[in-house]
Scaffold this active site. Sequence first.
Site, mmCIF file in Angstrom:
data_model
loop_
_atom_site.group_PDB
_atom_site.id
_atom_site.type_symbol
_atom_site.label_atom_id
_atom_site.label_comp_id
_atom_site.label_asym_id
_atom_site.label_seq_id
_atom_site.Cartn_x
_atom_site.Cartn_y
_atom_site.Cartn_z
ATOM 1 N N GLU A 190 0.838 -1.193 0.000
ATOM 2 C CA GLU A 190 0.000 0.000 0.000
ATOM 3 C C GLU A 190 0.878 1.250 0.000
ATOM 4 O O GLU A 190 2.012 1.219 0.454
ATOM 5 C CB GLU A 190 -0.889 0.016 1.247
ATOM 6 C CG GLU A 190 -1.892 -1.122 1.254
ATOM 7 C CD GLU A 190 -2.763 -1.133 2.500
ATOM 8 O OE1 GLU A 190 -3.878 -1.633 2.414
ATOM 9 O OE2 GLU A 190 -2.320 -0.664 3.545
ATOM 10 N N CYS A 246 0.563 7.331 7.405
ATOM 11 C CA CYS A 246 1.739 6.494 7.196
ATOM 12 C C CYS A 246 1.920 5.501 8.329
ATOM 13 O O CYS A 246 1.535 5.737 9.445
ATOM 14 C CB CYS A 246 2.959 7.375 7.110
ATOM 15 S SG CYS A 246 2.930 8.331 5.645
#
Length: 352
Positions: free
Chosen positions: A85, A335
Site C-alpha cells: 500500500e 503512514c
Amino acid sequence: MNLKTVEKFLILRGHEKYRLRQIQNLIYKNFISDWNEANVLPKDLKEDLSKKINILSFVVKKTIKSKDLKAVKALFELKDKNYIETVLLETSTKNFSVCASTQVGCAVKCPFCATGKMGLKRNLSEEEITDQLLFWNQYIKKEKLDGKISGVVFMGMGEPFFNYDLTAQSVKKLISPDFFGLASRHISVSTFGYIPGIRKFAKDFPQVNLAISLHAVNNLLRNKLVPLNKDFPLEKLSKALGEYVETTHRKVFIEYVLMKGVNDSRKDAEKLVKWLRKTAAAKYFTINIIPYNETVKRFKASSPDQAKFFESQLQMLGIAATIRKSLGADIQGACGQLAGKKANKLKKSKKV
Ligand code: SAH
Ligand code: SF4
C-alpha cells in the site's frame, strides 16, 4: 518502469537510440499511463511497447479516498502476488506528499504496527519503490487534481534501512532532474533506529531528512514497543544521533506514537526531553507526536486533551513539538498503518 528493459527492447528491435530519451520523458515528465498517449512515438513502436512493456511494475487493485478527501490510499498487487500500500496526502493547497513503502512487511515487528504484524516477506525492488511515485503522478494527472507532489516520506510499509541500497537508488531518482526532480529537503526517510543505516545515510544523503521512530526512552519499554531495540539500544542510538548531527548539522525528526497509558505521561515527556538534550542541542530536534491509529486493539490512542498536554510539556521544556494531523484516519491512510491487505479484504471499503 525499468528503463534498462526498455533500452534492450529498443536495441533488439532496431529502433533509434534517441527513442529511449523520448520514452523517459513521456514516463517521468508527462506521466503517461498508457502507451497510446505517447503521441510523439511512431504507431508501430507504440503498439510494440503496449504488447511488451508495462509502465508500472505492479497492478493497481484499488484506490480509496478518505472522507475528508485529504488522503488516498492505493493497493498494488506485485508480480509475485504480494500486496503493498501507499498513500497520497494533500499536505497544503496544491501540494501533495507521498508515503512510500520499501518492503513487503517488516522484520522489526513492532507490536502496535499493522505492517510489523505481518513479519518480513521481502524487499521491494528499486523499480517497485519508485513506481509508487510514478503511479501517484499519473493519478494526479488522470484525476485532474490541482497541485503536484512536492514531498516523499519513506514511512509506509517496511524498514527503509533494511533495504538500504534499493531505497537509496530510489531516493536518487526522486532527486534527479531527469526523473522526478524533487528537493532533497522535501524527502524524509524514517527508521526504527538501525545504527549502521543512520551512519551510512549521513554520508550518502546529508540533505535528505532523517526521522527516528523513538516512542520511548527507556530500554525496558522500548524493547517491548520496538523489539529490535534489544540489538540497537537507546545508549547506542543516542551516540549515533549525536554523531549524525555533528556531521550533517541537520535536524532530526523524532516520531513518537502516543499511546494511552504507555508513553503519554508528564514524566514520559520530561524523560524524553532529557534524553534528547543529552544526545544533542535541543535546536536539532523536532518531535512529531503521532496520535495512535488503533490498528491493533491492544493499544489505545491517548485522548486529544492528553496529546495536547504532552505537546505543551515538550514545548515548555524547550523542544519543538507538533501533533501530526491525522489525515485519512478513516482509511487507515496515515503512514505506518499500512498492511497490504489482500484486495478482497478491502472490498467493503468505498471504491473510487
Ligand atoms: N519502519 C520505519 C518506517 C515505517 S513506519 C519506522 O518505524 O520508522 C512509519 C511510522 O508510522 C513509524 O513512526 C511508526 O511508529 C508509525 N506507526 C506505525 N503504526 C502506527 C499506527 N497504528 N498509528 C500511528 N502510527 C503508526
Ligand atoms: Fe517496521 Fe516501522 Fe512498523 Fe516497526 S513501526 S514494525 S519498524 S514498519
